[in-house]
Motif scaffolding. Structure first.
Motif, short mmCIF file in Angstrom:
data_model
loop_
_atom_site.label_atom_id
_atom_site.label_comp_id
_atom_site.label_asym_id
_atom_site.label_seq_id
_atom_site.Cartn_x
_atom_site.Cartn_y
_atom_site.Cartn_z
N LYS A 106 -67.47 -21.13 13.88
CA LYS A 106 -67.15 -22.56 14.06
C LYS A 106 -67.60 -22.95 15.46
O LYS A 106 -67.14 -22.37 16.45
CB LYS A 106 -65.64 -22.79 13.89
CG LYS A 106 -65.15 -24.17 14.35
CD LYS A 106 -65.71 -25.29 13.52
CE LYS A 106 -65.02 -26.60 13.86
NZ LYS A 106 -65.91 -27.70 14.09
N ARG A 107 -68.52 -23.87 15.54
CA ARG A 107 -68.98 -24.35 16.85
C ARG A 107 -67.89 -25.25 17.43
O ARG A 107 -67.49 -26.23 16.82
CB ARG A 107 -70.29 -25.11 16.73
CG ARG A 107 -70.80 -25.58 18.09
CD ARG A 107 -72.26 -25.90 18.11
NE ARG A 107 -73.16 -24.78 18.04
CZ ARG A 107 -73.46 -23.97 19.06
NH1 ARG A 107 -72.86 -24.13 20.22
NH2 ARG A 107 -74.33 -23.01 18.90
N SER B 189 -70.51 -22.38 9.99
CA SER B 189 -71.69 -21.69 9.47
C SER B 189 -71.28 -20.31 8.98
O SER B 189 -70.25 -19.77 9.38
CB SER B 189 -72.78 -21.57 10.53
OG SER B 189 -72.34 -20.74 11.59
N THR C 87 -73.22 -16.42 8.21
CA THR C 87 -74.45 -15.67 8.44
C THR C 87 -74.35 -14.29 7.80
O THR C 87 -73.65 -13.42 8.32
CB THR C 87 -74.72 -15.51 9.96
OG1 THR C 87 -74.70 -16.79 10.58
CG2 THR C 87 -76.06 -14.83 10.20
N GLY D 257 -69.81 -28.16 11.98
CA GLY D 257 -69.84 -27.07 12.94
C GLY D 257 -69.59 -25.69 12.35
O GLY D 257 -69.61 -24.70 13.07
N ASP E 98 -75.81 -23.31 7.66
CA ASP E 98 -74.90 -24.33 8.19
C ASP E 98 -74.17 -25.00 7.03
O ASP E 98 -74.78 -25.42 6.05
CB ASP E 98 -75.67 -25.36 9.00
CG ASP E 98 -76.23 -24.77 10.29
OD1 ASP E 98 -75.55 -23.93 10.89
OD2 ASP E 98 -77.35 -25.16 10.67
N GLN F 237 -85.24 -29.30 11.31
CA GLN F 237 -84.50 -28.20 11.94
C GLN F 237 -84.65 -28.28 13.45
O GLN F 237 -85.59 -28.84 13.98
CB GLN F 237 -85.04 -26.85 11.44
CG GLN F 237 -84.95 -26.67 9.96
CD GLN F 237 -83.50 -26.61 9.49
OE1 GLN F 237 -82.70 -25.92 10.07
NE2 GLN F 237 -83.20 -27.36 8.45
N GLY G 171 -82.96 -20.93 11.18
CA GLY G 171 -81.76 -20.21 10.80
C GLY G 171 -81.84 -18.70 10.92
O GLY G 171 -80.85 -18.01 10.71
N SER H 266 -68.85 -21.04 20.57
CA SER H 266 -68.46 -20.91 19.17
C SER H 266 -67.47 -19.77 19.02
O SER H 266 -67.50 -18.81 19.78
CB SER H 266 -69.68 -20.59 18.30
OG SER H 266 -70.65 -21.59 18.38
N GLN I 155 -78.61 -17.80 9.23
CA GLN I 155 -77.46 -18.69 9.43
C GLN I 155 -77.54 -19.87 8.46
O GLN I 155 -78.53 -20.60 8.43
CB GLN I 155 -77.42 -19.21 10.86
CG GLN I 155 -76.25 -20.13 11.11
CD GLN I 155 -76.16 -20.55 12.56
OE1 GLN I 155 -76.35 -19.73 13.44
NE2 GLN I 155 -75.87 -21.82 12.79
#
Length: 189
Positions: A156-157, A114, A116, A112, A108, A21, A73, A163, A106
């Motif tokens: 979305k990063r 995720s 949460t 990109g 993933d 991580q 996360g 993001s 979060q």
């Protein structure tokens, strides 16, 4: 397998997962805006005024959020969101404001993306305004309280520092229900 071997195996798995991580804490800040709806049950008091029939109002809101993601996360969030009635020609307008804090995790999903899920607590204020445009009453009828809530955010990063996402929250309060779907842009600090 004995308890000592199980504990060593569990610690080894956790340590290898933790080393994979991103261990650096992360701070993010961002605006949020979007539509929602507000439902006030009949017979509820706002200040010293009683709502005669069920009120259902479309709302639009704006606010901001600050996130701290320490490790693994975990997401800690604080923010402010304020929304109001969208029908300005209606004789009754409502404003709903909340200060909130939440904790989430979060997950993933790759590429990109995720998601949460969050739980939190909000300090809210509901105001009623009977006057259109010219607010002659400096102290509108108001009710306040605290409420636990849930929220789900999908992000979305776009790049290393930015993001885009959407959050949905639907919660029942003492006076009725508040629902919102907000769009957010998060900037890494």
């Amino acid at each position: 397998m004995g308890p000592k071997i199980f504990c060593v195996a569990l610690l080894t798995c956790c340590a290898s997962w933790a080393s994979a991580q991103d261990a650096a804490p992360d701070f993010r800040i961002g605006p949020r805006a979007g539509p929602g709806d507000l439902r006030i049950n009949a017979g509820e008091a706002i200040g010293d005024e009683i709502v005669e029939s069920v009120q259902s109002e479309d709302t639009v809101g704006i606010g901001g959020t600050f996130e701290y993601r320490p490790i693994f996360g975990l997401v800690l969030e604080v923010g402010l969101f304020s929304s109001g009635s969208t029908d300005w020609f209606d004789s009754e307008d409502y404003r709903f404001t909340e200060y909130f804090g939440s904790v989430g995790y979060q997950i993933d999903l790759g590429s990109g993306f995720s998601i949460t899920p969050r739980v939190g607590r909000a300090r809210w204020k509901l105001e009623s305004d009977d006057v259109w445009f010219f607010d002659e009453d400096d102290d509108p009828p108001t009710t306040r309280g605290y409420q636990n809530y849930w929220e789900v955010t999908a992000m979305k990063r776009i790049n290393d520092r930015f993001s885009l996402g959407v959050s949905h929250k639907e919660n029942h309060h003492d006076f009725g229900r508040v629902r919102s779907t907000v769009f957010t842009a998060m900037f890494d600090l």
